[in-house]
Design a protein around this motif. Structure first.
Motif, short mmCIF file in Angstrom:
data_model
loop_
_atom_site.label_atom_id
_atom_site.label_comp_id
_atom_site.label_asym_id
_atom_site.label_seq_id
_atom_site.Cartn_x
_atom_site.Cartn_y
_atom_site.Cartn_z
N GLU A 6 0.83 -1.21 0.00
CA GLU A 6 0.00 0.00 0.00
C GLU A 6 0.87 1.26 0.00
OE1 GLU A 6 -3.80 0.31 2.08
OE2 GLU A 6 -3.25 -1.54 3.10
N LEU A 7 1.96 1.22 0.75
CA LEU A 7 2.81 2.40 0.83
C LEU A 7 3.58 2.64 -0.47
CD1 LEU A 7 4.23 2.14 4.46
CD2 LEU A 7 2.36 3.57 3.62
N ARG A 8 3.74 1.62 -1.26
CA ARG A 8 4.45 1.78 -2.53
C ARG A 8 3.68 2.64 -3.52
NH1 ARG A 8 6.81 -4.37 -3.58
NH2 ARG A 8 8.48 -4.25 -2.02
N THR A 9 2.40 2.84 -3.26
CA THR A 9 1.62 3.72 -4.13
C THR A 9 1.95 5.18 -3.89
OG1 THR A 9 -0.20 3.78 -2.54
CG2 THR A 9 -0.25 2.04 -4.18
N LEU A 10 2.69 5.46 -2.80
CA LEU A 10 3.06 6.83 -2.47
C LEU A 10 4.45 7.13 -3.01
CD1 LEU A 10 1.98 6.84 1.31
CD2 LEU A 10 0.65 7.67 -0.65
N PRO A 11 4.77 8.42 -3.17
CA PRO A 11 6.15 8.79 -3.52
C PRO A 11 7.12 8.26 -2.45
CG PRO A 11 4.68 10.65 -3.80
CD PRO A 11 3.87 9.58 -3.15
N LYS A 12 8.31 7.95 -2.87
CA LYS A 12 9.25 7.28 -1.99
C LYS A 12 9.52 8.07 -0.71
CE LYS A 12 13.82 5.14 -1.97
NZ LYS A 12 15.04 4.83 -2.78
N GLU A 13 9.77 9.35 -0.84
CA GLU A 13 10.08 10.16 0.34
C GLU A 13 8.88 10.22 1.29
OE1 GLU A 13 11.58 14.71 1.47
OE2 GLU A 13 11.45 14.04 -0.63
N LEU A 14 7.69 10.37 0.74
CA LEU A 14 6.49 10.42 1.56
C LEU A 14 6.24 9.07 2.22
CD1 LEU A 14 3.99 11.93 2.53
CD2 LEU A 14 2.84 11.24 0.40
#
Length: 312
Positions: A6-14
């Motif tokens: 799920e977190l991979r859908t976010l920009p890496k830094e975020l």
């Protein structure tokens, strides 16, 4: 694994920032729930559309006793399809905390409840038992927990909580005798001391728990002496002023009975008397006045031979 996806859908830094807040929320959830909830809310501000983030915020709010906020966060996570349904017992318990037992029962009987793993199903039964008690159905609360897992001879992740909840339900149903036995089982299974099962058992049995590890002067306490008084302080005290202490009779030191003497009343010893009775005081430092007579042959064997009169 699902959280990472799920977190991979976010920009890496975020995603990195969100992950840090989630990790801290998980670590502080039980010991510092308020701080954990702050981290969870920080993660929610950064990624409010990620289901796992809303689920973490709900769990943190639950540990902090914020039932309404926890329920709202977990409902949002449910709509977003976060992970599995392992948080369903928490949602039901939130409904119970808000004084809505009927809604709690609706969640407990929902189709999603059938998808829980064994730990989740046991947790849901524990919540249901509490709901039944809130509704005044104490006997039903006991029956709710009479599941196969209750008789499992192996310790499971849910054993301590299940044993404790069952004992607690028995107390509410007026079955203290059975409750005592199950509190004892919960205490034996609670190796980390997470519950007060031992204290509840002692309360029902009328026992007193002594914590000897925190008593630094315990090793110096002798029978009949006040705590904190070293035995050597009594060395010069007259015998009649020293408090009497129970002394066990042994085969090596028989007690002679005098005619007409009254026999002392027998004192029944309890389990704690046997476990915590200290050793008898040493007699090496005692004054010579009270020392028992010793045969002269052991004291001055040679002197006795020298002073023997010569035969004519």
């Amino acid at each position: 694994m699902e959280a990472r996806e799920e977190l991979r859908t976010l920009p890496k830094e975020l995603a990195t920032k969100v992950a840090r807040h989630l990790v801290m929320a998980g670590r502080l959830a039980e010991d510092e729930p308020e701080q954990a909830y702050r981290h969870a809310k920080a993660a929610r501000r950064l990624a409010s559309r990620v289901g796992i983030v809303r689920e973490a915020a709900g769990i943190a709010a639950y540990h902090g006793g914020e039932w309404a906020e926890a329920l709202a966060e977990l409902r949002a996570a449910r709509r977003l399809g976060a992970g599995d349904y392992s948080y369903l017992p928490v949602m039901a318990d939130c409904e119970r905390g808000l004084g809505r037992p009927e809604r709690a029962l609706d969640l407990i009987k929902s189709p999603e409840a059938e998808k829980l793993d064994p730990t989740g199903r046991v947790e849901l039964r524990i919540v249901e038992s509490g709901v039944r008690r809130d509704m005044g159905q104490n006997d039903a609360a006991v029956v709710t927990l009479q599941i196969p897992e209750l008789r499992d001879r192996r310790l499971r992740p849910w054993s301590v909580r299940l044993f404790y909840a069952y004992a607690d339900a028995l107390v509410e149903a007026g079955r203290e005798g059975e409750a005592s036995d199950w509190f004892a089982r919960a205490a034996a299974a609670d190796r980390d001391g997470d519950t007060d099962a031992a204290e509840r058992y002692a309360e029902l049995e009328g026992l007193q728990i002594l914590d000897t590890e925190e008593d630094e002067d315990f090793a110096d306490v002798r029978a009949g002496e006040p705590a904190g008084t070293p035995a050597e302080d009594l060395a010069g005290t007259p015998a009649e002023e020293i408090p009497e202490a129970p002394v066990e009779e042994t085969a090596e030191e028989p007690v002679e009975e005098s005619a007409g003497a009254e026999e002392p009343e027998a004192v029944e010893a309890s389990a704690t008397d046997i476990a915590f009775r200290p050793a008898e005081p040493e007699v090496l430092d005692a004054p010579d006045e009270g020392a028992p007579g010793v045969p002269a042959v052991f004291l001055e064997p040679k002197q006795a031979d020298e002073e023997r009169p010569q035969a004519d």
